[in-house]
Write a protein that holds these residues in place. Structure first.
Motif, PDB file in Angstrom:
ATOM      1  N   ALA A   1       0.871  -1.098   0.032  1.00 26.11           N
ATOM      2  CA  ALA A   1       0.053  -0.128  -0.079  1.00 26.11           C
ATOM      3  C   ALA A   1       0.920   1.011  -0.027  1.00 26.11           C
ATOM      4  CB  ALA A   1      -0.890   0.026   1.224  1.00 26.11           C
ATOM      5  N   TYR A   2       1.880   1.218   0.676  1.00 18.87           N
ATOM      6  CA  TYR A   2       2.849   2.367   0.613  1.00 18.87           C
ATOM      7  C   TYR A   2       3.014   3.047  -0.767  1.00 18.87           C
ATOM      8  CZ  TYR A   2       6.880   5.429   1.417  1.00 18.87           C
ATOM      9  OH  TYR A   2       7.808   6.331   1.327  1.00 18.87           O
ATOM     10  N   ASP A   3       3.703   2.156  -1.553  1.00 21.96           N
ATOM     11  CA  ASP A   3       4.109   2.475  -2.794  1.00 21.96           C
ATOM     12  C   ASP A   3       2.697   2.979  -3.809  1.00 21.96           C
ATOM     13  OD1 ASP A   3       6.508   2.169  -2.829  1.00 21.96           O
ATOM     14  OD2 ASP A   3       6.582   0.137  -3.297  1.00 21.96           O
ATOM     15  N   TYR A   4       1.691   1.874  -3.387  1.00 18.65           N
ATOM     16  CA  TYR A   4       0.255   2.324  -4.279  1.00 18.65           C
ATOM     17  C   TYR A   4      -0.025   4.080  -4.096  1.00 18.65           C
ATOM     18  CZ  TYR A   4      -4.452   2.868  -5.666  1.00 18.65           C
ATOM     19  OH  TYR A   4      -5.585   3.186  -6.217  1.00 18.65           O
ATOM     20  N   PHE A   5      -0.084   4.013  -2.778  1.00 13.67           N
ATOM     21  CA  PHE A   5      -0.641   5.604  -2.319  1.00 13.67           C
ATOM     22  C   PHE A   5       0.248   6.651  -2.757  1.00 13.67           C
ATOM     23  CE2 PHE A   5      -3.464   2.971   0.521  1.00 13.67           C
ATOM     24  CZ  PHE A   5      -4.639   3.773   0.103  1.00 13.67           C
ATOM     25  N   LYS A   6       1.945   6.214  -2.777  1.00 14.95           N
ATOM     26  CA  LYS A   6       2.544   7.387  -3.185  1.00 14.95           C
ATOM     27  C   LYS A   6       2.168   7.577  -4.844  1.00 14.95           C
ATOM     28  CE  LYS A   6       7.759   7.961  -3.701  1.00 14.95           C
ATOM     29  NZ  LYS A   6       9.033   7.481  -3.425  1.00 14.95           N
ATOM     30  N   GLN A   7       1.929   6.477  -5.445  1.00 17.69           N
ATOM     31  CA  GLN A   7       1.522   6.738  -7.034  1.00 17.69           C
ATOM     32  C   GLN A   7       0.278   7.495  -7.324  1.00 17.69           C
ATOM     33  OE1 GLN A   7       2.366   2.757  -8.517  1.00 17.69           O
ATOM     34  NE2 GLN A   7       4.353   2.947  -7.732  1.00 17.69           N
ATOM     35  N   HIS A   8      -0.637   7.247  -6.184  1.00 12.21           N
ATOM     36  CA  HIS A   8      -2.022   7.532  -6.291  1.00 12.21           C
ATOM     37  C   HIS A   8      -2.538   8.922  -5.369  1.00 12.21           C
ATOM     38  CE1 HIS A   8      -1.874   3.679  -8.140  1.00 12.21           C
ATOM     39  NE2 HIS A   8      -2.706   4.163  -9.147  1.00 12.21           N
ATOM     40  N   SER A   9      -1.678   9.524  -5.192  1.00 12.13           N
ATOM     41  CA  SER A   9      -1.914  10.672  -3.968  1.00 12.13           C
ATOM     42  C   SER A   9      -3.091  11.385  -4.458  1.00 12.13           C
ATOM     43  CB  SER A   9      -0.740  11.498  -3.505  1.00 12.13           C
ATOM     44  OG  SER A   9      -0.144  11.874  -4.736  1.00 12.13           O
ATOM     45  N   THR A  10      -3.107  11.964  -5.622  1.00 13.86           N
ATOM     46  CA  THR A  10      -4.221  13.037  -5.915  1.00 13.86           C
ATOM     47  C   THR A  10      -5.639  12.362  -6.005  1.00 13.86           C
ATOM     48  OG1 THR A  10      -3.619  12.826  -8.181  1.00 13.86           O
ATOM     49  CG2 THR A  10      -2.467  14.605  -7.095  1.00 13.86           C
ATOM     50  N   THR A  11      -5.737  10.877  -6.124  1.00 12.30           N
ATOM     51  CA  THR A  11      -6.964  10.412  -6.450  1.00 12.30           C
ATOM     52  C   THR A  11      -7.480   9.413  -5.247  1.00 12.30           C
ATOM     53  OG1 THR A  11      -5.823   8.446  -7.294  1.00 12.30           O
ATOM     54  CG2 THR A  11      -6.477  10.043  -8.878  1.00 12.30           C
ATOM     55  N   ASP A  12      -6.578   9.217  -4.391  1.00  6.84           N
ATOM     56  CA  ASP A  12      -6.757   8.289  -3.233  1.00  6.84           C
ATOM     57  C   ASP A  12      -6.678   9.003  -1.745  1.00  6.84           C
ATOM     58  OD1 ASP A  12      -6.791   6.670  -5.483  1.00  6.84           O
ATOM     59  OD2 ASP A  12      -6.871   4.968  -4.232  1.00  6.84           O
ATOM     60  N   PHE A  13      -5.976  10.199  -1.942  1.00  8.29           N
ATOM     61  CA  PHE A  13      -6.149  11.073  -0.648  1.00  8.29           C
ATOM     62  C   PHE A  13      -7.113  12.155  -0.488  1.00  8.29           C
ATOM     63  CE2 PHE A  13      -1.888   9.018  -0.180  1.00  8.29           C
ATOM     64  CZ  PHE A  13      -1.765   8.865   1.218  1.00  8.29           C
ATOM     65  N   LYS A  14      -7.292  12.649   0.648  1.00 13.06           N
ATOM     66  CA  LYS A  14      -8.020  13.787   0.699  1.00 13.06           C
ATOM     67  C   LYS A  14      -7.155  14.976   0.882  1.00 13.06           C
ATOM     68  CE  LYS A  14      -9.654  12.719   4.875  1.00 13.06           C
ATOM     69  NZ  LYS A  14     -10.322  12.655   6.200  1.00 13.06           N
ATOM     70  N   PRO A  15      -7.331  16.041  -0.219  1.00 10.08           N
ATOM     71  CA  PRO A  15      -6.210  17.158  -0.317  1.00 10.08           C
ATOM     72  C   PRO A  15      -6.516  18.165   1.247  1.00 10.08           C
ATOM     73  CG  PRO A  15      -7.942  17.444  -1.700  1.00 10.08           C
ATOM     74  CD  PRO A  15      -8.182  16.231  -1.203  1.00 10.08           C
ATOM     75  N   GLU A  16      -5.516  18.438   2.014  1.00 14.23           N
ATOM     76  CA  GLU A  16      -5.563  19.195   3.106  1.00 14.23           C
ATOM     77  C   GLU A  16      -4.718  20.123   2.891  1.00 14.23           C
ATOM     78  OE1 GLU A  16      -5.749  16.830   6.898  1.00 14.23           O
ATOM     79  OE2 GLU A  16      -5.383  15.168   5.430  1.00 14.23           O
ATOM     80  N   ASN A  17      -4.796  21.293   3.353  1.00 10.05           N
ATOM     81  CA  ASN A  17      -4.154  22.555   3.388  1.00 10.05           C
ATOM     82  C   ASN A  17      -3.307  22.757   4.662  1.00 10.05           C
ATOM     83  OD1 ASN A  17      -5.187  23.710   0.963  1.00 10.05           O
ATOM     84  ND2 ASN A  17      -7.120  24.193   1.976  1.00 10.05           N
TER      85      ASN A  17
END
Length: 253
Positions: free
Chosen positions: A206-222
């Motif tokens: 999952a570490y590598d997956y989320f590194k590659q899919h940060s903009t689609t699978d994470f909530k953008p936070e300010n």
């Protein structure tokens, strides 16, 4: 005679199916972690643990899958050490499961994100060797309380190097995560020959997956350094739950 034969052919598959169902195992899973384990909406509405349970049930491998979400936002390995309130809550959830002696009890742990912070969470930054020692203390206490249980430790997932909210993570924290992964490897290797204390490697992908899919699978936070990625969104929770479920499948059967 023909009717009797038809009935026999119908009955045999039915009997076989009933035997198969009886042979299926029941599993109970306690998820231990921080806000990432807690999920988008803690505890049961939207979380990786819930989706992991659903994924496992859909495989039709187990007779029943039950999960308990013990993810707590902001917590580190120190918060879950034996004697701490969070560990008592884990035990309360596990006690309810352990009463069913016919079901396997599995603990799935993913801690390290808050440990890796530069400052903010309890004990942060936690040195890599201390991180391993804390995980060992948690696992040993679980083994002592629940003989026959299995403990699975997942790698912490990736977060962006500009992560800064009420706590400070940044690149220094992310580099510490990489060291934590090595500590988990060392800990799992330590238990490999111990048949009475079954500690397993959990998810590593999952570490590598989320590194590659940060903009689609994470909530953008300010944050002070721009938009950062730390917490999975609902899609990310589903993905992470699937990663965990696949790791559980390897150790549960």
């Amino acid at each position: 005679m023909k009717t009797r034969l038809h009935f026999t052919f119908f009955l045999i598959p039915l009997l076989l199916c009933s035997f198969i169902i009886k042979d299926k195992q029941k599993i109970n899973i306690v998820f231990i972690g921080d806000s990432i384990t807690a999920g988008v909406r803690h505890p049961e509405e939207i979380s990786p643990g819930r989706y992991a349970g659903e994924y496992l049930q859909q495989q039709a491998v187990f007779a029943r899958v039950q999960v308990a979400n013990q993810g707590v936002s902001g917590f580190t390995t120190l918060n879950f050490l034996p004697g701490q309130p969070a560990f008592a809550n884990v035990k309360a959830a596990a006690d309810a499961f352990y009463a069913d002696k016919q079901a396997a009890l599995i603990f799935s742990i993913m801690l390290g994100t808050n440990d890796s912070a530069v400052k903010g969470p309890t004990g942060a930054p936690v040195a890599p060797a201390a991180y391993r020692a804390n995980l060992k203390a948690i696992a040993d206490a679980l083994f002592a309380a629940y003989p026959g249980c299995k403990v699975m430790i997942n790698y912490p997932i990736w977060y962006s190097e500009n992560t800064h909210n009420t706590s400070t993570y940044m690149k220094e924290g992310q580099l510490r995560i990489l060291q934590y992964k090595k500590q988990i490897d060392t800990l799992v290797a330590l238990y490999k020959q111990d048949k009475s204390r079954r500690l397993f490697m959990g998810d590593k992908a999952a570490y590598d997956y989320f590194k590659q899919h940060s903009t689609t699978d994470f909530k953008p936070e300010n944050g002070p350094y721009g938009v950062f990625y730390l917490h999975p969104n609902e899609k990310g929770d589903r993905v992470l739950g699937a990663f965990w479920a696949k790791a559980i499948l390897k150790i549960a059967q």
